[in-house]
Design a protein around this motif. Structure first.
Motif, mmCIF file in Angstrom:
data_model
loop_
_atom_site.group_PDB
_atom_site.id
_atom_site.type_symbol
_atom_site.label_atom_id
_atom_site.label_comp_id
_atom_site.label_asym_id
_atom_site.label_seq_id
_atom_site.Cartn_x
_atom_site.Cartn_y
_atom_site.Cartn_z
ATOM 1 N N ARG A 49 0.823 -1.083 0.056
ATOM 2 C CA ARG A 49 0.388 -0.033 -0.353
ATOM 3 C C ARG A 49 0.907 1.587 -0.069
ATOM 4 N NH1 ARG A 49 -5.131 1.022 1.506
ATOM 5 N NH2 ARG A 49 -5.489 3.467 2.508
ATOM 6 N N HIS A 53 1.083 3.423 -3.764
ATOM 7 C CA HIS A 53 0.318 5.181 -3.570
ATOM 8 C C HIS A 53 1.703 5.772 -3.641
ATOM 9 C CE1 HIS A 53 -3.254 3.887 -0.487
ATOM 10 N NE2 HIS A 53 -3.311 3.253 -1.865
ATOM 11 N N CYS A 72 -7.323 3.380 -3.627
ATOM 12 C CA CYS A 72 -6.761 3.042 -2.607
ATOM 13 C C CYS A 72 -6.770 2.045 -2.239
ATOM 14 C CB CYS A 72 -7.153 3.197 -1.187
ATOM 15 S SG CYS A 72 -7.216 4.807 -0.771
#
Length: 311
Positions: A49, A53, A72
């Protein structure tokens, strides 16, 4: 881990270098189970993640309505991709929670998952963040689904476990046959139908003694915790040399999904009495069958709530 053991009943056998573990759901999926499993899943996906990101230029925890908030990771992935991720995380969770039932009696640790090495996810997120209508299916990640380590007292790797995890919505004999042995093919001349032979057994048997995933795991440990895993990193560095003696290895095959409608309790889809004849690799083999009754509800409940403020 306690919640997992209450949720699943375990029936395992070990025959020499072969272990078989049947895990059957015995309690309903509820909010308490999802809440208990969520920290493990968030931990498993945290490295990816943060990496994804940064790559696609959105905040780690964007506010609702912020640019890219709809993209996301891993919440935004299509259902098929999330089911695949669920199987890979469960492979790690089961290895740690039920290691006493595994072949060899080794102590296993999953220090980090390899999800950041999923190139098509990165490409998908890049486009989706900029064009919300660009939803599509995602190609799978190459290589081992997860790597676990057995460490000595000095933190050096003495054995590793490499896993193949597969999710199917309904674990029928036909579905598992295709999964393990490949799809049916028809001979153009005779019309005879045979399996292609390019299923899970084929992939496990032909994997290199030291998989690429072991090097990937080492690189992640160098990035995330070089001091805490110094001895581990150095021992892997020695193990991946081209002239190094191969590390002892265990192969894990996990098949997960909802049981067939006519399934009886304790029914297995891969024999437990002896090593399957299709398995020809020289390493120890651990097979896990994870039979659920409401697996899709669990997956949706987990992945829709990861990193959500309101629990």
């Amino acid at each position: 881990m306690e919640a997992i053991r209450r949720w699943l009943s375990a029936n395992g056998t070990v025959r020499g270098t072969y272990g078989h573990l049947l895990l059957e759901q015995r309690a309903e999926t509820d909010d308490d189970l999802v809440a208990a499993m969520r920290p493990y899943f968030e931990s498993a996906h945290l490295d990816a993640r943060e990496y994804f990101h940064r790559q696609i230029a959105i905040d780690l925890h964007p506010d609702a309505g912020a640019p890219g908030a709809h993209a996301c990771y891993p919440n935004c992935l299509p259902p098929t991709a999330r089911r695949g991720l669920f199987g890979e995380v469960m492979a790690g969770m089961i290895t740690e929670a039920f290691q006493r039932n595994f072949v060899g009696g080794h102590t296993w640790r999953i220090p980090i998952f390899l999800f950041r090495y999923h190139a098509d996810v990165e490409a998908y997120l890049w486009s989706l963040a900029r064009e919300p209508e660009r939803e599509r299916e995602i190609f799978g990640r190459f290589g081992s689904d997860f790597i676990g380590l057995s460490l000595n007292g000095e933190g050096e790797v003495v054995r590793f476990i490499a896993g193949e995890a597969k999710w199917r919505g309904r674990l029928t004999e036909s579905a598992v046959g295709t999964l393990m042995h490949g799809p049916w093919e028809e001979d153009e001349e005779t019309g005879e139908r045979t399996r292609s032979g390019r299923g899970v057994w084929f992939e496990v048997n032909r994997d290199s003694p030291v998989p690429h995933g072991l090097r990937q795991l080492q690189r992640l440990l160098e990035l995330r915790d070089p001091d805490g895993f110094q001895a581990t990193i150095l021992s892997i560095d020695r193990a991946v040399l081209l002239d190094a003696a191969p590390l002892p290895r265990t192969n894990l095959v996990l098949i997960a999904g909802n049981g067939a409608r006519n399934r009886e309790a304790s029914d297995v889809l891969i024999g437990w009495e002896a090593t399957p004849e299709e398995y020809t690799a020289p390493h120890d083999l651990q097979v896990v069958e994870l039979i659920l009754t409401d697996g899709t509800d669990l997956i949706d409940g987990l992945y829709s709530t990861l990193w959500q403020e309101e629990r």
